[in-house]
Design an enzyme around this catalytic site. Structure first.
Site, PDB file in Angstrom:
ATOM      1  CE  LYS A   9      12.099  53.825  88.392  1.00 32.58           C
ATOM      2  NZ  LYS A   9      12.622  54.542  87.267  1.00 32.58           N
ATOM      3  CB  VAL A  98       8.219  44.311  80.089  1.00 38.73           C
ATOM      4  CG1 VAL A  98       9.575  43.644  80.163  1.00 38.73           C
ATOM      5  CG2 VAL A  98       7.192  43.491  80.865  1.00 38.73           C
ATOM      6  N   GLY A 101      11.348  51.697  82.124  1.00 41.85           N
ATOM      7  CA  GLY A 101      11.809  52.786  82.990  1.00 41.85           C
ATOM      8  C   GLY A 101      10.871  53.016  84.152  1.00 41.85           C
ATOM      9  CB  ALA A 103      11.218  50.408  89.023  1.00 40.91           C
ATOM     10  N   GLY A 105      10.492  45.211  87.130  1.00 41.22           N
ATOM     11  CA  GLY A 105      11.250  44.061  87.642  1.00 41.22           C
ATOM     12  C   GLY A 105      11.662  44.279  89.089  1.00 41.22           C
ATOM     13  CB  SER A 106      13.115  47.214  90.843  1.00 40.21           C
ATOM     14  OG  SER A 106      14.214  47.314  89.979  1.00 40.21           O
ATOM     15  CG  ASP A 139      15.358  51.730  90.230  1.00 39.11           C
ATOM     16  OD1 ASP A 139      16.062  52.647  90.685  1.00 39.11           O
ATOM     17  OD2 ASP A 139      15.019  51.655  89.039  1.00 39.11           O
TER      18      ASP A 139
HETATM   19  O1  C5P Z   1      20.989  48.376  89.610  1.00 39.48           O
HETATM   20  P1  C5P Z   1      20.374  47.948  88.338  1.00 39.48           P
HETATM   21  O2  C5P Z   1      20.524  46.472  88.070  1.00 39.48           O
HETATM   22  O3  C5P Z   1      18.978  48.422  88.134  1.00 39.48           O
HETATM   23  O4  C5P Z   1      21.222  48.663  87.189  1.00 39.48           O
HETATM   24  C1  C5P Z   1      21.148  48.276  85.837  1.00 39.48           C
HETATM   25  C2  C5P Z   1      22.325  48.879  85.103  1.00 39.48           C
HETATM   26  O5  C5P Z   1      22.184  50.308  84.995  1.00 39.48           O
HETATM   27  C3  C5P Z   1      23.671  48.686  85.775  1.00 39.48           C
HETATM   28  O6  C5P Z   1      24.249  47.476  85.384  1.00 39.48           O
HETATM   29  C4  C5P Z   1      24.473  49.862  85.276  1.00 39.48           C
HETATM   30  O7  C5P Z   1      24.932  49.601  83.953  1.00 39.48           O
HETATM   31  C5  C5P Z   1      23.428  50.961  85.167  1.00 39.48           C
HETATM   32  N1  C5P Z   1      23.371  51.824  86.374  1.00 39.48           N
HETATM   33  C6  C5P Z   1      24.385  52.732  86.601  1.00 39.48           C
HETATM   34  N2  C5P Z   1      24.330  53.503  87.727  1.00 39.48           N
HETATM   35  C7  C5P Z   1      23.300  53.408  88.583  1.00 39.48           C
HETATM   36  C8  C5P Z   1      22.260  52.500  88.358  1.00 39.48           C
HETATM   37  C9  C5P Z   1      22.326  51.721  87.237  1.00 39.48           C
HETATM   38  O8  C5P Z   1      25.332  52.853  85.818  1.00 39.48           O
HETATM   39  N3  C5P Z   1      23.285  54.186  89.654  1.00 39.48           N
END
Ligand code: C5P
Length: 318
Positions: A9, A98, A101, A103, A105-106, A139
Site C-alpha cells: 500500500k 522491507v 512504509g 505495509a 509485513g501487514s 494496517d
Molecule cells: O500497529 P503497528 O504495529 O503497525 O504500529 C507500529 C508502531 O507504530 C506502534 O507500536 C506505534 O509506536 C506506532 N503507531 C502509532 N499510532 C498508530 C499506528 C502506529 O503510534 N496509529
C-alpha cells in the site's frame, strides 16, 4: 496448497490528529493498494508446527514475523477447528521492500488470515477477518480490504471508497535504508505533541473526521480527478523522517523535479518511509520517470519500481 498475492500500500494522505489512550496515534489516512505483491504459499502440515520460509534475509522466520503471529492468533481463537488440522508452512516470496512504509509485513499477515480462513474453512466474514487483523497491526485491516480507503482510528477503521482513479506509482527506496515506525511516531510526538487535538473533546474529533471524509483528497479520489489527487498528497510523518534522512529528502526533491518535467502528478513519502513515490496517469510516463530516476542516481542500492493502483489487497491464485 494455497497461493495468495498480497499487495503493498501507499498513503495518499496521512494526518496525525492526536494521542489515544492506548498509546497509539489517532490518524486520518487515505490508503491505496498498489500492484507490487508478495507471493504467499500456504501448505498444511500434519504436525502442529508453524514454519516460515522467506527468500529475503531481513525477514525473520520465527515467532516475531507477523505472518507467524497471524497463525498463532487463528489457532488460539479457533482451537477446535485448527487442532484437527495441524500446522502450516508459509513460504513468502518477497517483492515488497522491507521496512519501507509499504505495509509489506501487514500484507503478509493479511494474506495468512485470508488463506487460513479458506484452508481451514473457518467461515469468517470480511468484518471478522478485519477484526482479527486489527489485533495484529494497524494496517492489516486495510491490507485485507484493499483498493482505496479512508482509514481512521489507529488506521484499523477502514471505509473503502467505491471510486478511485487508475493511476501508476513510481516507487523508490534505498535498499539499505529502513525506518522504524515506532521511532517515527515517537519522534513526531516529541516534536509536535503541542499541536495534537484533545481527544477527550469528542465533538472536535468528530468534526475533524467529518472534514476529512468530505475533505479535498477524498473528493479528488471520488471524482477520479488524477491532478487533484496529486495536488492533495500529504504525509505528516515527512516532518520527522525527512530531516533525519537527508538522502531521502534528496531523493524526494529529485523525483519531484523529474516527475514535473514528465507529467507527474505529485511526489510524497509513503507511511513512515523511507519509500518515496510519484504518481502519474500514464504507464509510459511512469516508465520514463523510473528510468530517469535510476540513471540520475546511478546507485545499485536505489531500487525503483512501477506499480499500478490495485483494486484488491489479497487475491487467491487459481
Ligand atoms: O500497529 P503497528 O504495529 O503497525 O504500529 C507500529 C508502531 O507504530 C506502534 O507500536 C506505534 O509506536 C506506532 N503507531 C502509532 N499510532 C498508530 C499506528 C502506529 O503510534 N496509529
Amino acid at each position: 496448497m494455497l497461493t495468495l498475492l498480497a499487495n503493498a500500500k501507499i498513503n495518499l494522505y496521512l494526518e496525525i490528529i492526536g494521542s489515544r489512550p492506548d498509546g497509539f496515534h489517532e490518524l486520518v489516512m487515505v490508503m491505496q493498494s498498489v500492484n507490487l505483491a508478495d507471493r504467499i504459499d500456504l501448505k498444511p502440515l500434519n504436525t502442529p508446527t508453524i514454519r516460515i520460509i522467506c527468500n529475503h534475509p531481513q525477514v525473520p522466520t520465527d515467532h516475531t514475523n507477523l505472518a507467524y503471529k497471524a497463525v498463532s492468533l487463528i489457532q488460539k481463537r479457533f482451537p477446535s477447528r485448527t487442532n484437527q488440522r495441524g500446522g502450516v508452512e508459509i513460504t513468502i516470496d518477497k517483492k515488497i521492500p522491507v521496512g519501507a512504509g509499504l505495509a509489506g509485513g501487514s500484507a503478509n499477515a493479511a494474506a495468512v488470515l485470508f488463506g487460513l480462513d479458506m484452508l481451514w474453512q473457518l467461515g469468517l466474514t470480511r468484518i471478522g477477518l478485519q477484526e482479527l487483523g486489527a489485533e495484529l497491526g494497524s494496517d492489516v485491516p486495510f491490507c485485507l480490504a484493499g483498493g482505496c480507503a479512508i482509514a481512521t482510528g489507529r488506521g484499523e477503521e477502514v471505509d473503502v471508497l467505491r471510486k478511485s482513479p487508475k493511476l501508476f506509482a513510481v516507487l523508490a527506496k534505498y535498499e539499505s535504508t529502513s525506518v522504524s515506525t515506532p521511532w517515527a511516531y515517537q519522534t513526531y510526538r516529541a516534536e509536535f505533541e503541542h499541536t495534537y487535538l484533545n481527544l477527550d473533546n469528542f465533538a472536535t474529533l468528530e468534526e475533524r473526521r467529518s472534514r476529512i471524509h468530505a475533505g479535498k483528497m477524498v473528493e479528488a479520489v471520488s471524482a477520479q480527478n488524477a491532478a487533484k489527487v496529486g495536488a492533495q498528497l500529504h504525509n505528516d510523518l515527512e516532518k520527522v523522517v525527512l530531516p533525519a534522512y537527508p538522502k531521502v529528502t534528496q531523493l524526494k526533491a529529485t523525483m519531484a523535479d523529474i516527475a514535473r518535467d514528465r507529467g507527474g502528478l505529485g511526489t510524497m513519502m509513503s507511511g513512515s518511509g523511507p519509500t518515496v513515490f510519484t504518481l502519474t496517469d500514464n504507464l509510459v510516463q511512469a516508465g520514463t520517470i523510473q528510468r530517469e530516476v535510476r540513471s540520475h542516481f546511478n546507485d545499485p542500492d536505489l531500487k525503483v519500481y512501477v506499480a499500478p493502483f490495485a483494486t484488491h489487497g489479497i487475491v487467491a491464485r487459481p
